[in-house]
Design an enzyme around this catalytic site. Structure first.
Site, PDB file in Angstrom:
ATOM      1  N   GLY A 269       0.540  -5.161   0.720  1.00 41.50           N
ATOM      2  CA  GLY A 269      -0.542  -5.327  -0.247  1.00 41.50           C
ATOM      3  C   GLY A 269      -0.085  -6.029  -1.527  1.00 41.50           C
ATOM      4  O   GLY A 269      -0.887  -6.699  -2.186  1.00 41.50           O
TER       5      GLY A 269
ATOM      6  N   GLU B 204      -0.283  -9.528  -0.703  1.00 39.98           N
ATOM      7  CA  GLU B 204      -1.706  -9.877  -0.579  1.00 39.98           C
ATOM      8  C   GLU B 204      -2.359 -10.020  -1.958  1.00 39.98           C
ATOM      9  O   GLU B 204      -3.242 -10.852  -2.152  1.00 39.98           O
ATOM     10  CB  GLU B 204      -2.425  -8.823   0.269  1.00 39.98           C
ATOM     11  CG  GLU B 204      -1.962  -8.888   1.720  1.00 39.98           C
ATOM     12  CD  GLU B 204      -2.516  -7.759   2.568  1.00 39.98           C
ATOM     13  OE1 GLU B 204      -2.128  -6.596   2.329  1.00 39.98           O
ATOM     14  OE2 GLU B 204      -3.339  -8.023   3.453  1.00 39.98           O
TER      15      GLU B 204
ATOM     16  N   GLU C 183       3.615  -5.083   7.477  1.00 38.66           N
ATOM     17  CA  GLU C 183       2.772  -3.968   7.932  1.00 38.66           C
ATOM     18  C   GLU C 183       3.003  -3.587   9.391  1.00 38.66           C
ATOM     19  O   GLU C 183       2.936  -2.412   9.753  1.00 38.66           O
ATOM     20  CB  GLU C 183       1.288  -4.296   7.712  1.00 38.66           C
ATOM     21  CG  GLU C 183       0.835  -4.240   6.256  1.00 38.66           C
ATOM     22  CD  GLU C 183       0.993  -5.561   5.520  1.00 38.66           C
ATOM     23  OE1 GLU C 183       1.751  -6.443   5.994  1.00 38.66           O
ATOM     24  OE2 GLU C 183       0.359  -5.716   4.460  1.00 38.66           O
TER      25      GLU C 183
ATOM     26  N   ALA D 202       0.839  -1.199   0.000  1.00 43.68           N
ATOM     27  CA  ALA D 202       0.000   0.000   0.000  1.00 43.68           C
ATOM     28  C   ALA D 202       0.873   1.249   0.000  1.00 43.68           C
ATOM     29  O   ALA D 202       1.989   1.238   0.542  1.00 43.68           O
ATOM     30  CB  ALA D 202      -0.891  -0.009   1.232  1.00 43.68           C
TER      31      ALA D 202
END
Ligand code: CAA
Length: 268
Positions: free
Chosen positions: A119, A122, A142, A76
């Protein structure tokens, strides 16, 4: 000024995702190279939109998602997160975009080179199949910045990698090499960089040869293995099998086998 979700490289009209169609395969490339393909609000929406457009094209039967040599995606966009607050409209929009990607009706293959972090990792976990180069590195860092994985990482990493390894990644920042990712089932193959896209296309081509009905039902049944109990998953498989065996595609598949010829599936 560009519409959100379309501008890529800052100050230019370069799109955030580049799409190449070569039916039956589409290639989607994340395109924020200067930010290591950090997933901004615009990028995740652009990816979800691109997949929705592609899924509406019956000629496309499989999508390859890739990034750059240094990074598939470094996760992210931390600069955007730094400016966000809980309940932020943009965060809600992100979650909706991730849901749309998760529900993409076309099989997704991640072709990973370089970093797949946060992310980015992910996104790999969300794809149906992932392959990687020896330089790929996977992590869920994270907690290092005071967050937790927010795009399915806590759920999928546990199911795919098992609890100790997933928790070492999430709690202690462990990164997996490509070989470790292969060994633990996060990717199905490791191939040299210059063969990455050819190998992804070869796998996509195999998927595209098969019955679209069977591919859809098989994906739904396998998804149930990750999302429901064994009992529910077995029920889902049984229902899918019943639909598959009554499909025109199955009749064609049986006939082609018995007549010793290639099948011509029509997706019905
Ligand atoms: N967000 C925003 N910008 C990022 C970024 C990210 N996730 N990752 C890299 N960048 C930017 C850097 O700020 C830098 O920009 P400038 O040149 O303008 O300074 C550029 O990309 C190149 O990065 P580095 O200079 O840091 O490159 P490096 O080779 O030294 O390090 C790296 C590479 C190890 C991947 C490092 O960039 C890094 O640790 N990135 C952050 C990884 C991370 O923590 N990801 C998780 C994010 S949270 C998340 O993903 C939540 C979720 O579940 C959805």
């Amino acid at each position: 000024m560009s519409e959100p979700g379309t501008a890529g490289v800052e100050g230019t009209e370069e799109p955030l995702v580049l799409v190449e169609r070569d039916a039956p395969i589409a290639l989607v490339r994340l395109n924020r190279p200067a930010q290591l393909n950090a997933i901004s609000n615009g990028l995740i929406v652009a990816l979800a939109n691109a997949l929705a457009d592609i899924a509406a094209e019956p000629a496309i039967r499989c999508v390859i998602i890739t990034g750059g040599e240094k990074a598939f995606s470094a996760g992210a966009d931390i600069a955007e997160f730094a400016a966000a607050t809980a309940g932020d409209e943009a965060l809600t929009g992100r979650a909706a975009a991730w849901d749309r990607i998760r529900r993409c009706p076309v099989p997704l293959i991640a072709a990973v080179d370089g970093y797949a972090l946060g992310g980015g990792c992910e996104l790999v976990l969300t794809c149906d199949i992932a392959i990687a180069t020896p330089s790929a590195a996977f992590g869920l860092p994270e907690t290092t910045i005071g967050l937790i994985p927010g795009a399915g990482g806590t759920q999928r990493a546990i199911r795919i990698l098992g609890k100790p390894l997933a928790l070492e990644m999430i709690l202690a920042g462990r990164r997996l090499t490509a070989e470790e990712a292969l060994q633990h089932g996060l990717v199905s193959r490791v191939v040299e960089r210059d063969a990455l896209l050819a190998e992804a296309r070869r796998i996509a081509g195999e998927i595209a040869k098969r019955s679209p009905v069977a591919i859809r039902l098989a994906r739904e049944a396998v998804a149930a293995a990750l999302e429901t109990s064994l009992e529910d998953g077995l029920a889902r498989e049984r229902e899918g099998f019943a639909v598959a065996i009554s499909s025109e595609d199955a009749k064609e598949g049986f006939a082609a086998f018995l007549e010793k010829r290639p099948p011509h599936f029509r997706g019905r």
